[in-house]
Write an enzyme that holds these catalytic residues in place. Structure first.
Site, PDB file in Angstrom:
ATOM      1  N   ARG A 170      -9.389   1.185   9.083  1.00  0.00           N
ATOM      2  CA  ARG A 170      -8.865  -0.141   9.367  1.00  0.00           C
ATOM      3  C   ARG A 170      -9.879  -1.002  10.118  1.00  0.00           C
ATOM      4  O   ARG A 170      -9.569  -2.110  10.543  1.00  0.00           O
ATOM      5  CB  ARG A 170      -7.627   0.019  10.226  1.00  0.00           C
ATOM      6  CG  ARG A 170      -6.323  -0.105   9.423  1.00  0.00           C
ATOM      7  CD  ARG A 170      -5.302  -0.452  10.391  1.00  0.00           C
ATOM      8  NE  ARG A 170      -4.022  -0.924  10.063  1.00  0.00           N
ATOM      9  CZ  ARG A 170      -3.030  -0.263   9.519  1.00  0.00           C
ATOM     10  NH1 ARG A 170      -3.205   0.912   9.029  1.00  0.00           N
ATOM     11  NH2 ARG A 170      -1.853  -0.817   9.417  1.00  0.00           N
ATOM     12  N   ARG A 229      -0.010  -8.281  13.661  1.00  0.00           N
ATOM     13  CA  ARG A 229      -0.634  -7.309  12.745  1.00  0.00           C
ATOM     14  C   ARG A 229      -1.496  -8.020  11.715  1.00  0.00           C
ATOM     15  O   ARG A 229      -2.571  -7.531  11.339  1.00  0.00           O
ATOM     16  CB  ARG A 229       0.447  -6.463  12.055  1.00  0.00           C
ATOM     17  CG  ARG A 229       1.084  -5.452  12.992  1.00  0.00           C
ATOM     18  CD  ARG A 229       2.386  -4.912  12.450  1.00  0.00           C
ATOM     19  NE  ARG A 229       2.206  -4.106  11.260  1.00  0.00           N
ATOM     20  CZ  ARG A 229       3.174  -3.853  10.385  1.00  0.00           C
ATOM     21  NH1 ARG A 229       4.381  -4.367  10.556  1.00  0.00           N
ATOM     22  NH2 ARG A 229       2.939  -3.107   9.350  1.00  0.00           N
ATOM     23  N   LYS A 284       0.823  -1.224   0.000  1.00  0.00           N
ATOM     24  CA  LYS A 284       0.000   0.000   0.000  1.00  0.00           C
ATOM     25  C   LYS A 284       0.852   1.268   0.000  1.00  0.00           C
ATOM     26  O   LYS A 284       0.617   2.179  -0.778  1.00  0.00           O
ATOM     27  CB  LYS A 284      -0.922   0.046   1.230  1.00  0.00           C
ATOM     28  CG  LYS A 284      -1.979  -1.035   1.272  1.00  0.00           C
ATOM     29  CD  LYS A 284      -2.968  -0.792   2.397  1.00  0.00           C
ATOM     30  CE  LYS A 284      -2.379  -0.762   3.787  1.00  0.00           C
ATOM     31  NZ  LYS A 284      -1.817  -2.036   4.249  1.00  0.00           N
ATOM     32  N   ARG A 308      11.680  -5.569   5.088  1.00  0.00           N
ATOM     33  CA  ARG A 308      11.389  -4.203   4.676  1.00  0.00           C
ATOM     34  C   ARG A 308      12.265  -3.207   5.431  1.00  0.00           C
ATOM     35  O   ARG A 308      12.552  -3.381   6.603  1.00  0.00           O
ATOM     36  CB  ARG A 308       9.911  -3.911   4.971  1.00  0.00           C
ATOM     37  CG  ARG A 308       9.502  -2.482   4.721  1.00  0.00           C
ATOM     38  CD  ARG A 308       8.029  -2.375   4.568  1.00  0.00           C
ATOM     39  NE  ARG A 308       7.346  -2.327   5.855  1.00  0.00           N
ATOM     40  CZ  ARG A 308       6.051  -2.080   5.961  1.00  0.00           C
ATOM     41  NH1 ARG A 308       5.300  -1.912   4.899  1.00  0.00           N
ATOM     42  NH2 ARG A 308       5.480  -2.040   7.146  1.00  0.00           N
ATOM     43  N   ARG A 340      11.376  -0.832  10.854  1.00  0.00           N
ATOM     44  CA  ARG A 340      10.319  -0.394  11.762  1.00  0.00           C
ATOM     45  C   ARG A 340      10.225  -1.360  12.937  1.00  0.00           C
ATOM     46  O   ARG A 340      10.349  -2.568  12.761  1.00  0.00           O
ATOM     47  CB  ARG A 340       8.972  -0.366  11.012  1.00  0.00           C
ATOM     48  CG  ARG A 340       8.780   0.878  10.190  1.00  0.00           C
ATOM     49  CD  ARG A 340       7.560   0.816   9.315  1.00  0.00           C
ATOM     50  NE  ARG A 340       6.368   0.278   9.948  1.00  0.00           N
ATOM     51  CZ  ARG A 340       5.175   0.242   9.358  1.00  0.00           C
ATOM     52  NH1 ARG A 340       5.025   0.733   8.130  1.00  0.00           N
ATOM     53  NH2 ARG A 340       4.140  -0.270   9.961  1.00  0.00           N
TER      54      ARG A 340
HETATM   55  P1  AMP Z   1       0.915   1.027   8.928  1.00  0.00           P
HETATM   56  O1  AMP Z   1       2.101   1.875   8.663  1.00  0.00           O
HETATM   57  O2  AMP Z   1      -0.288   1.439   8.124  1.00  0.00           O
HETATM   58  O3  AMP Z   1       1.215  -0.447   8.820  1.00  0.00           O
HETATM   59  O4  AMP Z   1       0.513   1.289  10.471  1.00  0.00           O
HETATM   60  C1  AMP Z   1       1.399   1.004  11.517  1.00  0.00           C
HETATM   61  C2  AMP Z   1       0.659   0.925  12.840  1.00  0.00           C
HETATM   62  O5  AMP Z   1       0.037   2.203  13.119  1.00  0.00           O
HETATM   63  C3  AMP Z   1      -0.481  -0.067  12.897  1.00  0.00           C
HETATM   64  O6  AMP Z   1      -0.051  -1.391  13.187  1.00  0.00           O
HETATM   65  C4  AMP Z   1      -1.353   0.519  14.020  1.00  0.00           C
HETATM   66  O7  AMP Z   1      -0.772   0.265  15.288  1.00  0.00           O
HETATM   67  C5  AMP Z   1      -1.224   2.002  13.747  1.00  0.00           C
HETATM   68  N1  AMP Z   1      -2.277   2.471  12.808  1.00  0.00           N
HETATM   69  C6  AMP Z   1      -2.118   2.927  11.538  1.00  0.00           C
HETATM   70  N2  AMP Z   1      -3.291   3.261  10.984  1.00  0.00           N
HETATM   71  C7  AMP Z   1      -4.232   3.003  11.923  1.00  0.00           C
HETATM   72  C8  AMP Z   1      -5.642   3.137  11.960  1.00  0.00           C
HETATM   73  N3  AMP Z   1      -6.355   3.568  10.910  1.00  0.00           N
HETATM   74  N4  AMP Z   1      -6.278   2.774  13.099  1.00  0.00           N
HETATM   75  C9  AMP Z   1      -5.600   2.334  14.173  1.00  0.00           C
HETATM   76  N5  AMP Z   1      -4.277   2.152  14.206  1.00  0.00           N
HETATM   77  C10 AMP Z   1      -3.581   2.505  13.096  1.00  0.00           C
END
Ligand code: AMP
Length: 209
Positions: free
Chosen positions: A88, A166, A15, A122, A155
């Site tokens: 999400r 996740r 994404k 990654r 990360r």
């Molecule tokens: P991502 O970079 O999109 O994989 O997001 C990393 C982490 O940020 C996720 O595992 C959640 O802990 C938090 N996060 C990101 N977007 C959301 C969201 N829309 N709702 C809740 N937690 C989020």
């Protein structure tokens, strides 16, 4: 292009990478809740302090920490938007519908076995958030971002244990969104296997469709 597009798909489906390219080529604005939250953590803001524990555990941060963040950002944008990582959950999707009209949801599908491999290898740029993969999309110089020269790091939630959590959270909370957008008639599914350019062409076709 002035559509509001939601990019769905499990962690590691590409994404972020696809969002970067779409924004550059279609002049769309990216709203990535993951990037915004990581920035808050890095800057030690009150939001970052509250969000960090959830993120490191691979869980979703509470709605009150993310929804207003998106609402504020989206208000300031003129033209098209790509939402990467939001909504999400069904609850977030319903909240989003109250302040923005989603035109399209693109679901990038990738086999689960490949996701763990993608995520644990990654690397992300500390400065510009560009994403690399040590095997499939390595930087030209080790640990240095090709685009801005920033430092690449892993990360803290890209370790195998957190990645598995996740993926579990994704299946339980985010996957039902495909049905939600399908019922509205705005879901497009894209095969996310293959190289970045191939997937990009599929995503583009889905968007321009
Ligand atoms: P991502 O970079 O999109 O994989 O997001 C990393 C982490 O940020 C996720 O595992 C959640 O802990 C938090 N996060 C990101 N977007 C959301 C969201 N829309 N709702 C809740 N937690 C989020």
């Amino acid at each position: 292009m002035d559509k509001k597009i939601v990019l769905l798909g499990p962690p590691g489906s590409g994404k972020g990478t696809q969002t970067e390219r779409l924004c550059a080529e279609l002049k769309l604005t990216k709203i990535s809740t993951g990037d915004l939250l990581r920035e808050a953590v890095r800057n030690n803001t009150p939001l970052g302090v509250k969000a960090k524990g959830y993120m490191d555990a691979g869980r979703l941060v509470p709605n009150e920490l993310v929804v207003d963040l998106v609402k504020e950002k989206i208000k300031c944008v003129e033209g098209g938007v790509i939402l990467d990582g939001f909504p999400r959950s069904l609850e977030q999707a319903e909240l989003l519908d109250r302040f923005a009209k989603v035109d399209l949801a693109v679901d990038i599908e990738v086999n689960e076995d490949n996701l763990v491999r993608r995520l644990t290898l990654r690397r992300t740029c500390r400065s510009c958030n560009a994403v690399y993969h040590l095997e499939f999309n390595p930087p030209k110089v080790e640990s240095i971002c090709d685009k801005c020269g920033g430092e690449l790091f892993q990360r803290s939630d890209d370790t195998e244990r957190t990645v598995r959590e996740r993926l579990k959270v994704y299946k339980e909370q985010t996957l039902p969104l495909t049905k939600y957008y399908s019922k509205k008639g705005i879901l497009r599914k894209v095969d996310g296997e293959g190289d970045i350019g191939t997937v990009y062409q599929r995503v583009l076709k889905a968007i321009k469709g």
